[in-house]
Design a protein around this motif. Structure first.
Motif, PDB file in Angstrom:
ATOM      1  N   LYS A   8       1.578  10.048  -1.053  1.00 18.64           N
ATOM      2  CA  LYS A   8       0.856  11.318  -0.862  1.00 18.64           C
ATOM      3  C   LYS A   8       1.630  12.241   0.073  1.00 18.64           C
ATOM      4  N   ASP A   9       2.161  11.663   1.152  1.00 16.36           N
ATOM      5  CA  ASP A   9       2.932  12.473   2.102  1.00 16.36           C
ATOM      6  C   ASP A   9       4.183  13.033   1.444  1.00 16.36           C
ATOM      7  N   PHE A  10       4.853  12.214   0.639  1.00 17.14           N
ATOM      8  CA  PHE A  10       6.088  12.676  -0.014  1.00 17.14           C
ATOM      9  C   PHE A  10       5.789  13.774  -1.022  1.00 17.14           C
ATOM     10  N   ILE A  11       4.692  13.632  -1.743  1.00 18.74           N
ATOM     11  CA  ILE A  11       4.306  14.662  -2.712  1.00 18.74           C
ATOM     12  C   ILE A  11       4.049  15.987  -2.002  1.00 18.74           C
ATOM     13  N   SER A  12       3.395  15.908  -0.852  1.00 20.81           N
ATOM     14  CA  SER A  12       3.098  17.129  -0.093  1.00 20.81           C
ATOM     15  C   SER A  12       4.371  17.758   0.463  1.00 20.81           C
ATOM     16  N   GLU A  13       5.240  16.920   1.042  1.00 18.65           N
ATOM     17  CA  GLU A  13       6.435  17.444   1.701  1.00 18.65           C
ATOM     18  C   GLU A  13       7.500  17.899   0.699  1.00 18.65           C
ATOM     19  N   HIS A  14       7.753  17.078  -0.302  1.00 25.05           N
ATOM     20  CA  HIS A  14       8.889  17.348  -1.199  1.00 25.05           C
ATOM     21  C   HIS A  14       8.502  18.241  -2.378  1.00 25.05           C
ATOM     22  N   TYR A  15       7.333  17.975  -2.972  1.00 20.51           N
ATOM     23  CA  TYR A  15       6.950  18.711  -4.183  1.00 20.51           C
ATOM     24  C   TYR A  15       6.049  19.904  -3.897  1.00 20.51           C
ATOM     25  N   GLY A  16       5.543  19.987  -2.644  1.00 21.71           N
ATOM     26  CA  GLY A  16       4.677  21.108  -2.304  1.00 21.71           C
ATOM     27  C   GLY A  16       3.338  21.068  -2.997  1.00 21.71           C
ATOM     28  N   GLU A  17       2.917  19.881  -3.426  1.00 17.55           N
ATOM     29  CA  GLU A  17       1.616  19.719  -4.091  1.00 17.55           C
ATOM     30  C   GLU A  17       0.650  19.021  -3.127  1.00 17.55           C
ATOM     31  N   GLU A  18      -0.629  19.153  -3.395  1.00 19.14           N
ATOM     32  CA  GLU A  18      -1.630  18.436  -2.602  1.00 19.14           C
ATOM     33  C   GLU A  18      -1.580  16.954  -2.970  1.00 19.14           C
ATOM     34  N   GLY A  19      -1.179  16.112  -2.020  1.00 19.13           N
ATOM     35  CA  GLY A  19      -1.057  14.682  -2.294  1.00 19.13           C
ATOM     36  C   GLY A  19      -2.345  14.063  -2.768  1.00 19.13           C
ATOM     37  N   VAL A  20      -3.491  14.576  -2.282  1.00 20.06           N
ATOM     38  CA  VAL A  20      -4.789  14.001  -2.641  1.00 20.06           C
ATOM     39  C   VAL A  20      -5.057  14.136  -4.141  1.00 20.06           C
ATOM     40  N   LEU A  21      -4.438  15.118  -4.789  1.00 16.72           N
ATOM     41  CA  LEU A  21      -4.655  15.326  -6.222  1.00 16.72           C
ATOM     42  C   LEU A  21      -3.991  14.245  -7.070  1.00 16.72           C
ATOM     43  N   PHE A  22      -3.123  13.428  -6.441  1.00 19.32           N
ATOM     44  CA  PHE A  22      -2.402  12.395  -7.181  1.00 19.32           C
ATOM     45  C   PHE A  22      -2.841  10.979  -6.778  1.00 19.32           C
ATOM     46  N   GLU A  23      -4.003  10.895  -6.136  1.00 23.56           N
ATOM     47  CA  GLU A  23      -4.500   9.575  -5.709  1.00 23.56           C
ATOM     48  C   GLU A  23      -4.716   8.642  -6.888  1.00 23.56           C
ATOM     49  N   LYS A  24      -5.217   9.170  -8.008  1.00 22.68           N
ATOM     50  CA  LYS A  24      -5.463   8.320  -9.180  1.00 22.68           C
ATOM     51  C   LYS A  24      -4.158   7.718  -9.694  1.00 22.68           C
ATOM     52  N   GLU A  25      -3.113   8.537  -9.809  1.00 27.24           N
ATOM     53  CA  GLU A  25      -1.830   8.028 -10.286  1.00 27.24           C
ATOM     54  C   GLU A  25      -1.270   6.947  -9.355  1.00 27.24           C
ATOM     55  N   ILE A  26      -1.388   7.195  -8.038  1.00 30.10           N
ATOM     56  CA  ILE A  26      -0.874   6.217  -7.070  1.00 30.10           C
ATOM     57  C   ILE A  26      -1.653   4.913  -7.173  1.00 30.10           C
ATOM     58  N   LYS A  27      -2.972   5.017  -7.292  1.00 33.93           N
ATOM     59  CA  LYS A  27      -3.792   3.805  -7.399  1.00 33.93           C
ATOM     60  C   LYS A  27      -3.515   3.067  -8.711  1.00 33.93           C
ATOM     61  N   ASP A  28      -3.278   3.806  -9.778  1.00 31.37           N
ATOM     62  CA  ASP A  28      -2.925   3.166 -11.051  1.00 31.37           C
ATOM     63  C   ASP A  28      -1.630   2.376 -10.912  1.00 31.37           C
ATOM     64  N   PHE A  29      -0.660   2.959 -10.207  1.00 37.11           N
ATOM     65  CA  PHE A  29       0.604   2.246 -10.001  1.00 37.11           C
ATOM     66  C   PHE A  29       0.382   0.991  -9.163  1.00 37.11           C
ATOM     67  N   MET A  30      -0.430   1.089  -8.117  1.00 40.54           N
ATOM     68  CA  MET A  30      -0.690  -0.068  -7.251  1.00 40.54           C
ATOM     69  C   MET A  30      -1.456  -1.158  -8.008  1.00 40.54           C
ATOM     70  N   GLU A  31      -2.347  -0.768  -8.901  1.00 37.20           N
ATOM     71  CA  GLU A  31      -3.063  -1.749  -9.731  1.00 37.20           C
ATOM     72  C   GLU A  31      -2.096  -2.465 -10.664  1.00 37.20           C
ATOM     73  N   LEU A  32      -1.144  -1.706 -11.207  1.00 35.12           N
ATOM     74  CA  LEU A  32      -0.139  -2.308 -12.086  1.00 35.12           C
ATOM     75  C   LEU A  32       0.706  -3.310 -11.302  1.00 35.12           C
ATOM     76  N   ASP A  80       0.853  -1.191   0.000  1.00 35.28           N
ATOM     77  CA  ASP A  80       0.000   0.000   0.000  1.00 35.28           C
ATOM     78  C   ASP A  80       0.887   1.238   0.000  1.00 35.28           C
ATOM     79  N   LEU A  81       0.919   1.924  -1.131  1.00 38.89           N
ATOM     80  CA  LEU A  81       1.773   3.101  -1.277  1.00 38.89           C
ATOM     81  C   LEU A  81       1.005   4.415  -1.191  1.00 38.89           C
ATOM     82  N   LEU A  82      -0.287   4.350  -0.946  1.00 42.62           N
ATOM     83  CA  LEU A  82      -1.116   5.542  -1.032  1.00 42.62           C
ATOM     84  C   LEU A  82      -0.652   6.626  -0.061  1.00 42.62           C
TER      85      LEU A  82
END
Length: 658
Positions: free
Chosen positions: A123-147, A117-119
């Motif tokens: 998300k935390d790394f995106i928020s801390e390192h990239y300064g973006e809202e991690g929740v906005l990348f949930e689809k990409e993370i779930k796509d990776f986990m499905e793969l 489970d990488l969700l």
């Protein structure tokens, strides 16, 4: 998502993998493997706890109880090890369904892994390192986990190979995006040893990458084993599959070190590479039997030498399997089958030598030189008796030497059958038993045919046959570029800047108005566009722009992936109200002040020097992504990484001034 250049339907099929509930023989084996792995994991946890308690307590009664418990646990582990060994020995399940009789090949089962489970971590790394809202990348993370979930059950065909390669390539992006060299992500990758079932876990993404590569090789072995080797197309596919399996294991051996599991250790991988090469050599021999004329003397000699070559490579595999650091975890049935094949093909080499001497006609004067030349290089040592010319022209001398070869063939056939009988698992394998029995009877029959009652000479010892092949096996390394993938986290920005190892100051919003001499800065490159120089005293300098800044937005339009010409167009369309530019500055990306001033002094104010775009090579053009090459964290990344951010002073001369 666009994973590869094939149709979207096939790409979706790849992503799904196999039905985990499908009741095929192969899936049943993998389900049993998963169950045994979980039981081994449970027993090892119990043993670790009991051993800790045994060391910690001074109570004799408790020690006795714990010692008894440990004996039960060790007994259970031994039984599970034997069950897994039997599972690894079930090579017949992977063979083809053809009615033709072929010697079974040895395939590998796939390594099993736990769900991941990488969700939250991503998300935390995106928020801390990239300064973006991690929740906005949930689809990409779930796509990776499905793969990743699909990758656990790849189909036994080309689509399954593409699925594993696709995931392997995505790990290349994942490493660059989320695995900084100094701080662990906090995610553990769990995999089970394919030969022992012992679990291992590491934070290093190299472990995940290496395990997927191992499964890529294992799937190639299964594809090779299932081919119908009674046909030339089937043999060609089997040869290709085993060569690619050898390439995957060899790549793993050469590029990854300090593996946490035995199956991916250097001695184990070395053994697997040699095993795959031997199986290729066996297929080459089978191909020769289909192609060569049955009554041609030179063709029979070639067959005998091909068989001797197969015996030679299987002898090397057997020697490797019986080394102290390998023999304890290689299934006994594998070692036995390799030994059986070595003896079997040695017998075949002597059989075909006898057939060449006894069944083929005496050469004519025109044929004699060619046959004599071939026969001179046929034996390891020169056979006793008359000269080669006399031997080849005298039917009786040919029969005598042929009889000696048949005698040796029969002895080796019997030795192969004896070794085969020592392994309980192989005794259940009807196909192998049938092949050995047929070859033995054929040699006996031929011996009876050429044996004369009036023979008073004692049959001599035939010399060994010099191994030789017309098609040397090729170790084919993986070609990762065959499966094109798109970075799932593309929206985070170009990897040249927006990667885990780069750090940047928070984005700044700068408002600019065009002065008499323009904005007062030069631009260079694209994706993202770089501010290569700032004119002292100009509008850009007054607003706080600095050389080395990257433009990430213009009037709230995201420009991280924008080309040079796009940013220029946005700037040109600015009115009197000015323009808002979002910029970031990488840590340590400032150039020496003297260099910048020298550059700026030589620029013609307000003139567009060049509007060429700097092209950036695709990340996945490389055939072998070379990050994550070792398990150890200290040396996991090269200091000369291809993906490092380029300081603006090192960029090419293409630049434009505004």
């Amino acid at each position: 998502m666009c994973w590869n250049p094939r149709s979207s339907i096939k790409a979706e099929e790849n992503k799904q993998g196999c039905d985990p509930f499908a009741q095929t023989q192969r899936s049943k084996l993998q389900h049993r493997r998963a169950r045994i792995n979980q039981q081994i994991n449970k027993e090892m946890r119990m043993r670790a706890g009991a051993e800790n308690l045994f060391r910690a307590t001074s109570n004799h009664k408790v020690k006795e109880t714990v010692a008894l418990e440990l004996s039960y646990v060790n007994s259970n582990l031994q039984l599970l090890k034997e069950e897994l060994e039997e599972l690894n020995s079930s090579v017949d399940v992977y063979q083809n369904d053809s009615e033709s009789i072929s010697v079974p090949m040895i395939p590998l089962g796939l390594k099993e892994t736990k769900e991941l489970d990488l969700l939250v971590p991503l998300k935390d790394f995106i928020s801390e390192h990239y300064g973006e809202e991690g929740v906005l990348f949930e689809k990409e993370i779930k796509d990776f986990m499905e793969l990743r979930q699909a990758m656990r059950t790849p189909s036994r065909n080309e689509a399954g190979l593409e699925l594993l390669t696709e995931y392997y390539n995505q790990l290349h992006f994942l490493d660059s995006r989320f695995f900084p060299p100094t701080k662990p992500l906090g995610v553990f990758f769990h995999w089970y040893d394919s030969l022992t079932g012992v679990p291992s876990h590491q934070r290093a993404l190299a472990f995940e990458k290496g395990s997927v590569l191992f499964n890529l090789g294992a799937l190639h072995t299964q594809l090779g084993a299932r081919q119908d080797r009674a046909t030339l197309p089937g043999l060609a596919q089997a040869i290709d599959a085993f060569q690619r399996a050898a390439g995957a294991f060899n790549y793993l051996k050469e590029n990854f070190s300090n593996a946490p599991s035995l199956d991916m250790s250097s001695p184990s991988l070395n053994m697997l590479v040699r095993l795959m090469v031997a199986q290729v050599q066996e297929c080459v021999f089978e191909k020769m039997t289909l192609l060569r004329a049955q009554n041609d003397f030179l063709a029979r000699l070639q067959l005998a030498q091909e068989a001797a070559k197969v015996e030679d490579v299987y002898s090397l595999v057997h020697q490797t399997m019986t080394q102290p650091h390998v023999k304890d975890y290689v299934p006994f049935s594998w070692t036995t089958m390799v030994h059986v094949k070595s003896e079997h093909f040695k017998a075949l080499s002597h059989y075909f030598a006898a057939i060449a001497l006894c069944d083929c006609p005496v050469p004519s004067e025109s044929e004699l030189p060619e046959q004599e030349k071939a026969f001179m290089q046929f034996h390891v040592t020169t056979p006793e008796g008359p000269s080669l010319r006399v031997l080849l022209q005298d039917p009786e001398e040919r029969r005598k030497l042929g009889k000696a070869h048949l005698k040796k063939a029969i002895m080796k056939h019997e030795e192969a059958m004896r070794i085969h009988g020592l392994c309980k698992i192989l005794r259940k394998m009807d196909i192998l038993q049938e092949v050995l029995s047929f070859a033995h009877k054929r040699s006996l029959s031929k011996y009876s045919e050429i044996d004369h009652e009036e023979d008073f000479f004692e049959t001599g010892d035939a010399p060994d046959i010099h191994p030789k092949t017309h098609q040397k096996p090729e170790i084919k390394p993986p070609n990762f570029s065959q499966v094109k993938v798109t970075d799932l986290f593309h929206r985070l920005g170009p990897l040249s800047v927006f990667s885990a190892k780069n750090k940047w100051y928070p984005a700044r919003r700068v408002h600019l108005r065009r002065g008499e001499n323009g904005f007062g800065f030069t631009l260079r490159g694209d994706s993202p566009v770089l501010i290569a120089g700032v004119i002292p005293g100009g509008c850009a300098a007054a607003a706080g722009l600095k050389e080395g800044d990257y433009i990430v937005s213009v009037n709230d339009k995201d420009c991280r992936w924008a080309k040079h010409a796009e940013v220029v167009q946005l700037l040109k369309s600015t009115g009197d109200e000015g323009v808002d530019i979002g910029v970031i500055t990488l840590h340590g990306s400032q150039a020496p002040r003297a260099q910048v001033d020298k550059k700026v002094a030589g620029m013609s104010s307000g003139m567009l020097k060049s509007n060429k775009e700097n092209s950036r090579k695709s990340l996945m053009n490389s055939k072998s992504p070379s990050t994550l090459l070792v398990w150890s964290k200290k040396s996991k990344r090269s200091k000369k990484s291809t993906y490092s951010g380029v300081p603006f002073t090192a960029v090419g001369d293409n630049e434009a001034m505004y």
